[in-house]
Design a protein around this motif. Sequence first.
Motif, PDB file in Angstrom:
ATOM      1  N   GLU A  73     -17.559 -17.645 -14.989  1.00 52.05           N
ATOM      2  CA  GLU A  73     -17.857 -16.399 -15.710  1.00 52.05           C
ATOM      3  C   GLU A  73     -16.590 -15.841 -16.330  1.00 52.05           C
ATOM      4  OE1 GLU A  73     -18.578 -16.950 -12.625  1.00 52.05           O
ATOM      5  OE2 GLU A  73     -20.720 -16.711 -12.282  1.00 52.05           O
ATOM      6  N   ILE A  92     -32.310  -0.872 -11.600  1.00 50.94           N
ATOM      7  CA  ILE A  92     -32.265   0.282 -10.703  1.00 50.94           C
ATOM      8  C   ILE A  92     -33.100   1.429 -11.274  1.00 50.94           C
ATOM      9  CG2 ILE A  92     -30.196   1.460 -11.580  1.00 50.94           C
ATOM     10  CD1 ILE A  92     -29.510   1.796  -8.518  1.00 50.94           C
ATOM     11  N   PHE A 121     -36.096   3.358  -9.206  1.00 53.40           N
ATOM     12  CA  PHE A 121     -36.319   4.806  -9.078  1.00 53.40           C
ATOM     13  C   PHE A 121     -37.719   5.173  -9.566  1.00 53.40           C
ATOM     14  CE2 PHE A 121     -31.513   5.370  -9.294  1.00 53.40           C
ATOM     15  CZ  PHE A 121     -31.431   5.638  -7.941  1.00 53.40           C
ATOM     16  N   LYS A 177     -52.683  15.245  11.089  1.00 53.92           N
ATOM     17  CA  LYS A 177     -51.409  15.093  10.382  1.00 53.92           C
ATOM     18  C   LYS A 177     -51.398  16.001   9.156  1.00 53.92           C
ATOM     19  CE  LYS A 177     -49.614  11.665  12.800  1.00 53.92           C
ATOM     20  NZ  LYS A 177     -50.348  12.061  14.020  1.00 53.92           N
ATOM     21  N   PRO A 178     -50.201  16.372   8.677  1.00 54.06           N
ATOM     22  CA  PRO A 178     -50.128  17.163   7.450  1.00 54.06           C
ATOM     23  C   PRO A 178     -50.709  16.385   6.263  1.00 54.06           C
ATOM     24  CG  PRO A 178     -47.918  16.653   8.295  1.00 54.06           C
ATOM     25  CD  PRO A 178     -48.894  16.133   9.278  1.00 54.06           C
ATOM     26  N   ALA A 192     -46.545  14.277   3.987  1.00 57.27           N
ATOM     27  CA  ALA A 192     -45.267  14.350   4.681  1.00 57.27           C
ATOM     28  C   ALA A 192     -44.457  13.132   4.277  1.00 57.27           C
ATOM     29  CB  ALA A 192     -45.465  14.375   6.195  1.00 57.27           C
ATOM     30  N   PHE A 193     -43.141  13.270   4.312  1.00 59.59           N
ATOM     31  CA  PHE A 193     -42.295  12.144   3.909  1.00 59.59           C
ATOM     32  C   PHE A 193     -42.379  10.995   4.906  1.00 59.59           C
ATOM     33  CE2 PHE A 193     -40.265  15.208   1.095  1.00 59.59           C
ATOM     34  CZ  PHE A 193     -40.155  14.435  -0.034  1.00 59.59           C
ATOM     35  N   GLU A 194     -42.498  11.312   6.193  1.00 59.47           N
ATOM     36  CA  GLU A 194     -42.417  10.272   7.221  1.00 59.47           C
ATOM     37  C   GLU A 194     -43.355   9.093   6.976  1.00 59.47           C
ATOM     38  OE1 GLU A 194     -42.337  13.474   7.888  1.00 59.47           O
ATOM     39  OE2 GLU A 194     -40.780  13.903   9.361  1.00 59.47           O
ATOM     40  N   PRO A 195     -44.688   9.330   6.868  1.00 59.76           N
ATOM     41  CA  PRO A 195     -45.552   8.161   6.671  1.00 59.76           C
ATOM     42  C   PRO A 195     -45.514   7.640   5.240  1.00 59.76           C
ATOM     43  CG  PRO A 195     -46.865  10.146   6.703  1.00 59.76           C
ATOM     44  CD  PRO A 195     -45.461  10.576   6.967  1.00 59.76           C
ATOM     45  N   ILE A 197     -42.783   6.928   3.510  1.00 53.05           N
ATOM     46  CA  ILE A 197     -41.614   6.103   3.207  1.00 53.05           C
ATOM     47  C   ILE A 197     -41.954   4.611   3.095  1.00 53.05           C
ATOM     48  CG2 ILE A 197     -39.358   5.363   4.073  1.00 53.05           C
ATOM     49  CD1 ILE A 197     -39.274   8.131   2.873  1.00 53.05           C
ATOM     50  N   PRO A 198     -42.752   4.026   4.010  1.00 54.92           N
ATOM     51  CA  PRO A 198     -43.015   2.585   3.860  1.00 54.92           C
ATOM     52  C   PRO A 198     -43.597   2.219   2.499  1.00 54.92           C
ATOM     53  CG  PRO A 198     -43.696   3.302   6.022  1.00 54.92           C
ATOM     54  CD  PRO A 198     -43.330   4.536   5.263  1.00 54.92           C
TER      55      PRO A 198
END
Lengths: 188, 401
Positions: free
Chosen positions: A55, A70, A74, A99-100, A103-106, A108-109
């Motif tokens: 290169e 990238i 996003f 559950k709410p 929510a961000f927790e579940p 994320i996957p």
Amino acid sequence: MGLMSFFAPRVPKGVYGLMAEYDGPDTLLEACKAVRDAGYKKTDSFSPFPIHGMEEALGLPESKVGKIAILFSFTGASIALLMQWWTGAEGYPLIVGGKPLFAFEPSIPITFELTVLLSAFSSVALMLALNGLPRFNHPVFGAKNFDRVGDDRFMLLIEKSDPKFDETATRQLLEATHPKSTQVVESN
Amino acid sequence: MSGHDNLAGLTDRWYLDDSTWSKVRNALLFVALIGWIGCGAGLALDPDRFYKSYLVGFAYATFTCLGGLFFLQVMYLTGSAWSVTVRRIVEHLVAAIPACAVLFIPVVLGIHHLYEWSHVEEVSKDPILSQKSGFLNVEGFIIRGVVFFAIWSFIAWKITSQSLAQDKDQSIAHMDTASRWSAPGLVFTFLTVSLAAFDWLMSLAPHWYSTIFGLYIFAGGGWTFISTMMIICQLFRKNGILAKSITVEHYHDLGKWMFATTAFWSYIAFSQYMLIWYANLPEETIWYKIRWEGGWEVLSYLLIVGHFFFPFLVLLARGSKRNLGLMFGMAFWVLFIQYIDLYFVIMPNFYKSPAPHWLDLFGWLAPVGTVGVVFWSRFRGKALVPVGDLRLEQALGHQNI
């Protein structure tokens, strides 16, 4: 013509470039540096195996794939979060298991999956597009001995589309790098 | 082969000057001594706090060395050539594992200050701890600790001694032997490190359990290990040691490992958190609940941003991994955040809100300084790179595509 016109050669007929043939990776690498230092940009090298430092020797810029991919990643993350928030909390709110609604927790996957999916797909698609693929043929395949690049030949190509290309001067430059032979590659 | 112009590293000196060596050793001895004097004062003034602060430092030093043991075995198993240049430094760090066994003694002495399950009369009143007492008891804790350190020291000795022997005879047989030990060694390393994390750190909250906890701690150890390597190599470079041998290509690869361990820790940490959040069982969520109130939530936020988002986004770009100054700073950030992580794991078990104490500093300096002295003492009279390794030339000319 349909599909075939999409794959039609995009190079004009006539001289495509000059190709020099070398007998080893070291001589090829030296030749690439000489050609780079002479200011040529539209060059390419062909070898049976990857050569470290190529290169840099060819003066190739860093690939654009990562920077564009990238943005896609996003986008994937945003789509995933918006989709889960809207379906769960706005479009069809339904309490499940106490559950709410959102929510961000579940979330994320799925966000992770969509981020990876979009960045992987866009990377492959961008890699193909930036390389001008897919295509059925390429003028360099017509060069003499080119089939031996998969075996024991090392080749360097300077394209005619390079602004510095001049058939005599470029050939003289290539001859000075001690190739086994040089040849004109024709597009037809 | 191509890339011969990159073998300028061959002009580096492979041995340290005696004066450099003793200067650094004296400095490290001084640091360790300060640490132990502070610890001694703490033991006299506030033994309870000493043991708690010391446990953070002990875990910090030990899991960093174990991260090196993991790295060393992976390098042998994958037959990687790039890491040969820096491998001797890893070997010396791994050789400090027996010293960590000595550092374990204060933890054993402080067992009644640290571990609720070690109080027999309280355990007898608690049905859950009574059930667990077959595993969580003082004798078992000590025996397991000794076994863990014996296994790690054995693997470390097996591999590092092969590399040192290879310096003399350049025989490929040593490399093969080290690779053969690495395969079962890695299995045992993971099993024992996981159990050690259960014993030393998870059992601080004896009612709580998380099967992924060992990996969480080990991932952090790998993170500090690779950052320690980054710092040591760059300090060498600043002093003209191996400056031509460890090139930007090697730093790039160390940077990739920093990125990989950042992502791995985050993956594991989130997996643990999400499952507990979703299951919503009181005996599991309590661990996070006490870390979400009384001021501990500041550390929780700091870990999310500082242990994941910030290093992940910075290390993502190729350019930043090849920027030596940036990586040097990043490595120090990692060392700081990993301390916060262990503090966050250990301290909320004892205190309702964060209460920094001067013993936190000495409890960290003493074990880390001791490991530093043992690590550095190994450099004397030994080549700075594995000069007998047949892949050394390849490693010196290494380039990233």
